[in-house]
Write a protein that holds these residues in place. Sequence first.
Motif, PDB file in Angstrom:
ATOM      1  N   LEU A 103      48.419  33.113 102.808  1.00  6.90           N
ATOM      2  CA  LEU A 103      48.999  34.408 102.434  1.00  6.90           C
ATOM      3  C   LEU A 103      49.085  34.581 100.927  1.00  6.90           C
ATOM      4  O   LEU A 103      49.280  33.607 100.189  1.00  6.90           O
ATOM      5  CB  LEU A 103      50.409  34.522 103.037  1.00  6.90           C
ATOM      6  CG  LEU A 103      50.481  34.442 104.555  1.00  6.90           C
ATOM      7  CD1 LEU A 103      51.932  34.323 105.013  1.00  6.90           C
ATOM      8  CD2 LEU A 103      49.815  35.655 105.175  1.00  6.90           C
ATOM      9  N   PRO A 104      48.994  35.834 100.448  1.00  5.03           N
ATOM     10  CA  PRO A 104      49.181  36.070  99.008  1.00  5.03           C
ATOM     11  C   PRO A 104      50.662  35.983  98.633  1.00  5.03           C
ATOM     12  O   PRO A 104      51.516  36.482  99.354  1.00  5.03           O
ATOM     13  CB  PRO A 104      48.639  37.491  98.810  1.00  5.03           C
ATOM     14  CG  PRO A 104      48.652  38.127 100.153  1.00  5.03           C
ATOM     15  CD  PRO A 104      48.595  37.041 101.184  1.00  5.03           C
ATOM     16  N   TRP A 105      50.930  35.344  97.510  1.00 12.14           N
ATOM     17  CA  TRP A 105      52.300  35.204  96.992  1.00 12.14           C
ATOM     18  C   TRP A 105      52.339  35.728  95.580  1.00 12.14           C
ATOM     19  O   TRP A 105      51.342  35.632  94.873  1.00 12.14           O
ATOM     20  CB  TRP A 105      52.752  33.733  97.052  1.00 12.14           C
ATOM     21  CG  TRP A 105      52.839  33.255  98.459  1.00 12.14           C
ATOM     22  CD1 TRP A 105      51.888  32.537  99.146  1.00 12.14           C
ATOM     23  CD2 TRP A 105      53.903  33.476  99.382  1.00 12.14           C
ATOM     24  NE1 TRP A 105      52.310  32.317 100.430  1.00 12.14           N
ATOM     25  CE2 TRP A 105      53.542  32.878 100.609  1.00 12.14           C
ATOM     26  CE3 TRP A 105      55.128  34.136  99.292  1.00 12.14           C
ATOM     27  CZ2 TRP A 105      54.358  32.914 101.722  1.00 12.14           C
ATOM     28  CZ3 TRP A 105      55.946  34.160 100.401  1.00 12.14           C
ATOM     29  CH2 TRP A 105      55.561  33.552 101.603  1.00 12.14           C
ATOM     30  N   PRO A 106      53.443  36.292  95.134  1.00  9.03           N
ATOM     31  CA  PRO A 106      54.710  36.451  95.842  1.00  9.03           C
ATOM     32  C   PRO A 106      54.629  37.538  96.926  1.00  9.03           C
ATOM     33  O   PRO A 106      53.726  38.375  96.931  1.00  9.03           O
ATOM     34  CB  PRO A 106      55.686  36.866  94.747  1.00  9.03           C
ATOM     35  CG  PRO A 106      54.839  37.538  93.722  1.00  9.03           C
ATOM     36  CD  PRO A 106      53.503  36.842  93.763  1.00  9.03           C
ATOM     37  N   PHE A 107      55.618  37.525  97.812  1.00  9.34           N
ATOM     38  CA  PHE A 107      55.771  38.524  98.854  1.00  9.34           C
ATOM     39  C   PHE A 107      56.020  39.865  98.178  1.00  9.34           C
ATOM     40  O   PHE A 107      56.885  39.969  97.312  1.00  9.34           O
ATOM     41  CB  PHE A 107      56.965  38.121  99.737  1.00  9.34           C
ATOM     42  CG  PHE A 107      57.274  39.079 100.844  1.00  9.34           C
ATOM     43  CD1 PHE A 107      56.661  38.938 102.075  1.00  9.34           C
ATOM     44  CD2 PHE A 107      58.189  40.110 100.665  1.00  9.34           C
ATOM     45  CE1 PHE A 107      56.950  39.821 103.112  1.00  9.34           C
ATOM     46  CE2 PHE A 107      58.484  40.986 101.698  1.00  9.34           C
ATOM     47  CZ  PHE A 107      57.860  40.845 102.920  1.00  9.34           C
ATOM     48  N   ARG A 108      55.268  40.921  98.549  1.00  5.09           N
ATOM     49  CA  ARG A 108      55.368  42.209  97.851  1.00  5.09           C
ATOM     50  C   ARG A 108      55.605  43.401  98.782  1.00  5.09           C
ATOM     51  O   ARG A 108      55.536  44.542  98.346  1.00  5.09           O
ATOM     52  CB  ARG A 108      54.093  42.471  97.054  1.00  5.09           C
ATOM     53  CG  ARG A 108      53.863  41.495  95.941  1.00  5.09           C
ATOM     54  CD  ARG A 108      52.546  41.797  95.232  1.00  5.09           C
ATOM     55  NE  ARG A 108      52.264  40.830  94.193  1.00  5.09           N
ATOM     56  CZ  ARG A 108      52.608  40.964  92.932  1.00  5.09           C
ATOM     57  NH1 ARG A 108      53.260  42.033  92.540  1.00  5.09           N
ATOM     58  NH2 ARG A 108      52.311  40.035  92.046  1.00  5.09           N
ATOM     59  N   GLN A 109      55.897  43.167 100.043  1.00  7.18           N
ATOM     60  CA  GLN A 109      56.004  44.258 101.011  1.00  7.18           C
ATOM     61  C   GLN A 109      57.332  44.997 100.891  1.00  7.18           C
ATOM     62  O   GLN A 109      58.377  44.387 100.680  1.00  7.18           O
ATOM     63  CB  GLN A 109      55.855  43.716 102.425  1.00  7.18           C
ATOM     64  CG  GLN A 109      54.601  42.915 102.669  1.00  7.18           C
ATOM     65  CD  GLN A 109      53.355  43.534 102.101  1.00  7.18           C
ATOM     66  OE1 GLN A 109      52.699  42.955 101.255  1.00  7.18           O
ATOM     67  NE2 GLN A 109      53.042  44.736 102.544  1.00  7.18           N
ATOM     68  N   LYS A 110      57.287  46.308 101.062  1.00  7.40           N
ATOM     69  CA  LYS A 110      58.493  47.133 101.038  1.00  7.40           C
ATOM     70  C   LYS A 110      59.345  46.783 102.260  1.00  7.40           C
ATOM     71  O   LYS A 110      58.838  46.626 103.372  1.00  7.40           O
ATOM     72  CB  LYS A 110      58.115  48.615 101.054  1.00  7.40           C
ATOM     73  CG  LYS A 110      59.293  49.563 100.984  1.00  7.40           C
ATOM     74  CD  LYS A 110      58.844  50.999 100.827  1.00  7.40           C
ATOM     75  CE  LYS A 110      58.262  51.480 102.126  1.00  7.40           C
ATOM     76  NZ  LYS A 110      57.972  52.926 102.137  1.00  7.40           N
ATOM     77  N   VAL A 111      60.658  46.672 102.068  1.00  3.49           N
ATOM     78  CA  VAL A 111      61.593  46.283 103.131  1.00  3.49           C
ATOM     79  C   VAL A 111      62.651  47.377 103.295  1.00  3.49           C
ATOM     80  O   VAL A 111      63.218  47.855 102.314  1.00  3.49           O
ATOM     81  CB  VAL A 111      62.293  44.944 102.777  1.00  3.49           C
ATOM     82  CG1 VAL A 111      63.321  44.560 103.834  1.00  3.49           C
ATOM     83  CG2 VAL A 111      61.274  43.835 102.574  1.00  3.49           C
ATOM     84  N   THR A 112      62.900  47.764 104.551  1.00  4.31           N
ATOM     85  CA  THR A 112      63.963  48.725 104.856  1.00  4.31           C
ATOM     86  C   THR A 112      64.989  48.044 105.752  1.00  4.31           C
ATOM     87  O   THR A 112      64.643  47.489 106.800  1.00  4.31           O
ATOM     88  CB  THR A 112      63.403  49.982 105.565  1.00  4.31           C
ATOM     89  OG1 THR A 112      62.446  50.595 104.705  1.00  4.31           O
ATOM     90  CG2 THR A 112      64.520  50.975 105.880  1.00  4.31           C
TER      91      THR A 112
END
Length: 186
Positions: A103-112
Amino acid sequence: MIETLRRQLGLYDVKIADVDLRNQVLESTNYSGVMVWKIQNYSRRKRESVSGRTLSLYSQPFYTSRYGYKMCARIYLNGDGMGKGTHMSLFFVVMKGEYDALLPWPFRQKVTLMLLYQGMDRRHLSDTFKPDPTSSSFKKPASDMNIASGCPLFVAHNVIEGSFYVKEDTIFLRIHVDTSDIWDVY
């Protein structure tokens, strides 16, 4: 001979219990990046939080895909940090997963993060954030889980209690991770 059979039966009982637990975990595992967390016995759990007996609770892990990021939520019913004693604090946690090397790091996904309203008009309360790529909370985990990141002032106690956010002594939280721009590794 009877004692030997009893011991063997005991070993089989342990193995069956282990298989049953594994099946329960597999049945509740979510690979969509969305998790709904049901917390029952809210009143008792909040009292335990106020007394210091149980400061926080962790949700079951969930994933962005079958081979994706592993995550969970952490809640402080009596608040944490700036929210201690006045708010429910809700946090997102990146966990060490089996496929982290891909997986690509750092984690960059939007979180709700969302507290679900259980009345007819669905007045859910939510907070959305985009991870800070420089924060250690979103780096590739070196231990079982990273430091939680989220909302110490998520919802004030006076908003939650006596409302349709708590119904039948149960609350529901929804954690949504935007997976629209994640490239699948498989």
